[in-house]
Design a protein around this motif. Structure first.
Motif, PDB file in Angstrom:
ATOM      1  N   MET A   1       0.838  -1.177   0.214  1.00 22.21           N
ATOM      2  CA  MET A   1       0.074  -0.022  -0.014  1.00 22.21           C
ATOM      3  C   MET A   1       0.913   1.132  -0.034  1.00 22.21           C
ATOM      4  N   LYS A   2       1.954   1.291   0.851  1.00 19.25           N
ATOM      5  CA  LYS A   2       2.917   2.408   0.847  1.00 19.25           C
ATOM      6  C   LYS A   2       3.498   2.537  -0.456  1.00 19.25           C
ATOM      7  N   GLN A   3       3.864   1.549  -1.389  1.00 24.37           N
ATOM      8  CA  GLN A   3       4.266   1.699  -2.773  1.00 24.37           C
ATOM      9  C   GLN A   3       3.417   2.314  -3.567  1.00 24.37           C
ATOM     10  N   ILE A   4       2.056   2.183  -3.592  1.00 21.81           N
ATOM     11  CA  ILE A   4       0.985   2.517  -4.408  1.00 21.81           C
ATOM     12  C   ILE A   4       1.008   4.103  -3.864  1.00 21.81           C
ATOM     13  N   SER A   5       1.015   4.289  -2.944  1.00 21.69           N
ATOM     14  CA  SER A   5       1.016   5.990  -2.423  1.00 21.69           C
ATOM     15  C   SER A   5       2.042   6.648  -2.892  1.00 21.69           C
ATOM     16  N   ALA A   6       3.276   6.210  -2.808  1.00 18.60           N
ATOM     17  CA  ALA A   6       4.485   6.847  -3.337  1.00 18.60           C
ATOM     18  C   ALA A   6       4.473   6.863  -4.784  1.00 18.60           C
ATOM     19  N   VAL A   7       3.972   6.155  -5.388  1.00 21.95           N
ATOM     20  CA  VAL A   7       3.892   6.170  -7.001  1.00 21.95           C
ATOM     21  C   VAL A   7       2.865   7.134  -7.367  1.00 21.95           C
ATOM     22  N   MET A   8       1.642   7.175  -6.659  1.00 27.77           N
ATOM     23  CA  MET A   8       0.556   8.283  -6.808  1.00 27.77           C
ATOM     24  C   MET A   8       1.251   9.687  -6.701  1.00 27.77           C
ATOM     25  N   ILE A   9       1.909   9.930  -5.500  1.00 29.23           N
ATOM     26  CA  ILE A   9       2.534  11.229  -5.244  1.00 29.23           C
ATOM     27  C   ILE A   9       3.582  11.530  -6.143  1.00 29.23           C
ATOM     28  N   ALA A  10       4.304  10.702  -6.803  1.00 27.61           N
ATOM     29  CA  ALA A  10       5.350  10.831  -7.600  1.00 27.61           C
ATOM     30  C   ALA A  10       4.774  11.172  -8.888  1.00 27.61           C
ATOM     31  N   ALA A  11       3.637  10.778  -9.287  1.00 26.84           N
ATOM     32  CA  ALA A  11       2.929  11.095 -10.388  1.00 26.84           C
ATOM     33  C   ALA A  11       2.098  12.520 -10.597  1.00 26.84           C
ATOM     34  N   LEU A  12       1.783  12.717  -9.263  1.00 30.23           N
ATOM     35  CA  LEU A  12       1.035  13.923  -9.072  1.00 30.23           C
ATOM     36  C   LEU A  12       1.998  14.998  -9.127  1.00 30.23           C
ATOM     37  N   ILE A  13       3.106  14.911  -8.518  1.00 27.98           N
ATOM     38  CA  ILE A  13       4.213  15.799  -8.562  1.00 27.98           C
ATOM     39  C   ILE A  13       4.791  16.066 -10.101  1.00 27.98           C
ATOM     40  N   ALA A  14       5.064  14.917 -10.778  1.00 28.41           N
ATOM     41  CA  ALA A  14       5.427  15.094 -12.255  1.00 28.41           C
ATOM     42  C   ALA A  14       4.131  15.649 -13.248  1.00 28.41           C
ATOM     43  N   ILE A  15       3.121  15.688 -12.844  1.00 33.37           N
ATOM     44  CA  ILE A  15       1.948  16.290 -13.722  1.00 33.37           C
ATOM     45  C   ILE A  15       1.984  17.693 -13.690  1.00 33.37           C
ATOM     46  N   THR A  16       1.687  18.041 -12.113  1.00 40.37           N
ATOM     47  CA  THR A  16       1.593  19.461 -11.803  1.00 40.37           C
ATOM     48  C   THR A  16       3.013  20.281 -11.918  1.00 40.37           C
ATOM     49  N   SER A  17       4.059  19.605 -12.245  1.00 40.01           N
ATOM     50  CA  SER A  17       5.527  20.673 -12.423  1.00 40.01           C
ATOM     51  C   SER A  17       5.307  21.115 -13.780  1.00 40.01           C
TER      52      SER A  17
END
Length: 44
Positions: A1-17
């Motif tokens: 579950m922590k890995q999925i959260s980390a991937v989701m956070i990384a994707a969100l940062i990449a999209i918003t940057s």
């Protein structure tokens, strides 16, 4: 579950940057330019 959260956070940062990209346009010797549509003069 922590890995999925980390991937989701990384994707969100990449999209918003993407919104932080500067616009194209020539600059003068001070690194500034005028927006011909609004008449605004600003520096980067």
């Amino acid at each position: 579950m922590k890995q999925i959260s980390a991937v989701m956070i990384a994707a969100l940062i990449a999209i918003t940057s993407v919104s932080a990209l500067a616009h194209s346009g020539g600059t003068d010797s001070k690194g500034c330019h005028r927006n011909h549509k609004t008449g605004d003069y600003h520096c980067h």
